[in-house]
Write a protein that holds these residues in place. Sequence first.
Motif, short mmCIF file in Angstrom:
data_model
loop_
_atom_site.label_atom_id
_atom_site.label_comp_id
_atom_site.label_asym_id
_atom_site.label_seq_id
_atom_site.Cartn_x
_atom_site.Cartn_y
_atom_site.Cartn_z
N ASN A 45 0.55 -1.33 0.17
CA ASN A 45 0.09 -0.15 0.04
C ASN A 45 1.08 1.42 0.01
O ASN A 45 1.88 1.57 0.71
CB ASN A 45 -0.66 0.31 1.11
CG ASN A 45 -1.95 -1.23 1.34
OD1 ASN A 45 -3.10 -1.46 0.73
ND2 ASN A 45 -0.91 -2.29 1.96
N SER A 160 -7.47 5.96 -10.48
CA SER A 160 -7.99 4.99 -10.19
C SER A 160 -7.74 3.60 -10.66
O SER A 160 -8.30 2.50 -10.15
CB SER A 160 -9.72 5.25 -11.96
OG SER A 160 -8.26 5.93 -12.85
N GLY A 162 -4.65 2.92 -9.13
CA GLY A 162 -4.20 2.57 -8.10
C GLY A 162 -4.81 1.65 -6.85
O GLY A 162 -6.05 0.86 -7.23
N SER A 183 -7.44 8.82 -14.24
CA SER A 183 -6.16 8.50 -14.22
C SER A 183 -5.04 8.92 -15.42
O SER A 183 -5.78 9.76 -16.52
CB SER A 183 -6.39 7.10 -14.69
OG SER A 183 -4.88 6.32 -14.76
N GLY A 248 -8.20 9.50 0.41
CA GLY A 248 -6.42 10.04 0.86
C GLY A 248 -5.82 10.82 0.24
O GLY A 248 -6.90 12.21 0.18
N GLN A 251 -2.13 13.97 -4.22
CA GLN A 251 -1.78 14.78 -4.08
C GLN A 251 -1.25 15.89 -2.86
O GLN A 251 -0.43 16.45 -3.23
CB GLN A 251 -2.67 15.53 -5.14
CG GLN A 251 -2.35 17.16 -6.05
CD GLN A 251 -3.16 17.90 -6.49
OE1 GLN A 251 -4.56 18.10 -6.15
NE2 GLN A 251 -3.05 17.54 -7.83
N SER A 274 -10.18 3.39 7.14
CA SER A 274 -10.24 2.06 7.76
C SER A 274 -9.12 1.60 8.60
O SER A 274 -9.71 0.38 9.57
CB SER A 274 -9.31 1.09 6.30
OG SER A 274 -7.78 1.23 6.36
N ALA A 275 -7.84 2.03 8.81
CA ALA A 275 -7.46 1.18 10.01
C ALA A 275 -8.04 0.90 11.38
O ALA A 275 -7.18 0.17 12.76
CB ALA A 275 -5.91 2.00 10.24
N1 LIG Z 1 -7.73 6.44 4.48
C1 LIG Z 1 -7.90 5.66 3.98
O1 LIG Z 1 -8.49 4.40 4.98
C2 LIG Z 1 -7.02 4.38 3.56
C3 LIG Z 1 -6.95 3.34 3.33
C4 LIG Z 1 -5.70 3.09 2.10
C5 LIG Z 1 -5.25 3.66 1.38
N2 LIG Z 1 -5.66 5.73 2.38
C6 LIG Z 1 -4.79 6.38 0.83
O2 LIG Z 1 -5.00 6.81 -0.50
C7 LIG Z 1 -4.10 6.77 -1.50
C8 LIG Z 1 -4.00 6.21 -2.05
O3 LIG Z 1 -3.79 4.81 -1.19
P1 LIG Z 1 -3.09 3.44 -3.21
O4 LIG Z 1 -2.44 2.89 -1.65
O5 LIG Z 1 -4.35 2.70 -3.59
O6 LIG Z 1 -2.18 3.90 -3.55
P2 LIG Z 1 -1.52 3.87 -4.96
O7 LIG Z 1 -1.63 2.24 -5.47
O8 LIG Z 1 -0.17 4.66 -4.98
O9 LIG Z 1 -2.71 4.62 -6.05
C9 LIG Z 1 -2.61 6.49 -5.69
C10 LIG Z 1 -2.83 6.41 -7.11
O10 LIG Z 1 -3.18 8.03 -7.38
C11 LIG Z 1 -2.77 8.37 -8.46
N3 LIG Z 1 -2.31 9.18 -8.74
C12 LIG Z 1 -0.73 9.72 -7.80
N4 LIG Z 1 -0.07 11.06 -7.83
C13 LIG Z 1 -0.61 11.68 -7.89
C14 LIG Z 1 -1.46 12.77 -8.26
N5 LIG Z 1 0.01 13.83 -7.85
N6 LIG Z 1 -2.14 13.49 -8.33
C15 LIG Z 1 -2.57 12.63 -8.78
N7 LIG Z 1 -3.13 11.43 -8.63
C16 LIG Z 1 -1.96 10.82 -8.36
C17 LIG Z 1 -2.61 7.37 -9.50
O11 LIG Z 1 -3.66 7.12 -10.02
P3 LIG Z 1 -3.59 6.84 -12.12
O12 LIG Z 1 -1.91 7.04 -12.45
O13 LIG Z 1 -4.84 6.01 -12.46
O14 LIG Z 1 -4.33 8.37 -11.16
C18 LIG Z 1 -1.81 6.06 -8.11
O15 LIG Z 1 -1.99 4.61 -9.06
C19 LIG Z 1 -2.92 7.19 -0.24
O16 LIG Z 1 -2.82 8.41 -0.20
C20 LIG Z 1 -2.73 6.11 1.12
O17 LIG Z 1 -2.68 6.99 2.25
C21 LIG Z 1 -6.14 5.81 2.60
#
Ligand SMILES: NC(=O)c1ccc[n+]([C@@H]2O[C@H](COP(=O)([O-])OP(=O)(O)OC[C@H]3O[C@@H](n4cnc5c(N)ncnc54)[C@H](OP(=O)(O)O)[C@@H]3O)[C@@H](O)[C@H]2O)c1
Length: 336
Positions: A45, A160, A162, A183, A248, A251, A274-275
Amino acid sequence: MKFRALMIQENAGSIPAFVREIKERNLEDLPKGEVLIKVLYSSLNYKDALSASGNKGITKVYPHTPGIDAAGIVELSTHSDFISGDEVIVTGYDLGMNTAGGYGEYIRVPAQWVVHKPNGLSLQDSMVLGTAGITAAIGLFKMRSLGFSPNQGTVVVTGSTGGVGSMAVALLSKLGYAVKAVSGKENAAEYLHFLGAKEIAPRSFVDDSSGKALIKPKWAGAFDTVGGNVLATLLKGCGLEGVVVSTGLVQSPELKTTVFPFILNGVSLLGVGSAETPHETKEQLWQLLAGEWNISDKFQAISKVVSLEELSDIYIDKILRGEIMGRVVVKHAHQS
Ligand SMILES: NC(=O)c1ccc[n+]([C@@H]2O[C@H](COP(=O)([O-])OP(=O)(O)OC[C@H]3O[C@@H](n4cnc5c(N)ncnc54)[C@H](OP(=O)(O)O)[C@@H]3O)[C@@H](O)[C@H]2O)c1
């Protein structure tokens, strides 16, 4: 007994300041806890990559083993809910943050963090889902509990390709919502359509710079993993009585908005953490993900299974650069 774990060490004053190394550890090195688990699978993650690169907002003390997700077999338990041989899942709480996590072949945790693996999912499947799947499921659960239904219109999903974003696209589509997947990746269309997205849009679609408090409504709801101006845009462009889920901050953690989306358009902003989601809710969501909300037909496209070495050498850096499509599952080798 000895086992292997990815360790992150702090080398203050050197470059890089944090180094990754796979090391031998002893069970006695693990924290106290009721359930000792032989970890067969973990996942990658965004938060794990932050922990693995020395982000002290996630992990305060190093050396440390990241891995906020783990699935495996109970080796020893002092709690009556678990016996040796049980197949179990741990996601979130303090695992992999300041408690040695799933990038070690063993973890020891409180029983309150442990969920029995539901029938209908293998241990590997559960880590394809992992925290990303649970996060998407919580968001969807909350949207639906507000009565937000597929006939209200299009739902935009950001980030989308990610982990969380892919799960949100697949789950929303499975439940009949028309998904518009945003995306930044030019080669993502085939992948996103396979997950169920009806339409694809570039990141600029949700990055309004007009300075207006509200813009012409273009979606009925949204599921955001990005934060910053993207989340602000999702709020100001959301239709009447729409729902926006915030999960999340890839950005930015900032959110500049006015109250107008809320008080003129009746938009609801829902948060997902979620944690710390209660154990009972997680159990309920795992049952849904194994049954009615099962998206295992998409798993092969969503996931890549890697070794601890590949995780350390390649994939942690890739997720930090936003280059991953779907989910990376870590499979432990276990010599003994
Ligand atoms: N709230 C919660 O309980 C919870 C749980 C898990 C994760 N999260 C958070 O959710 C977010 C995503 O986590 P993940 O594990 O899915 O990460 P991930 O697999 O890296 O996915 C993030 C996706 O965001 C897009 N992205 C990356 N940098 C960007 C930018 N500067 N501007 C716009 N889009 C961007 C990319 O997708 P595209 O290339 O398709 O645009 C990337 O694949 C993180 O911030 C994480 O901390 C929160």
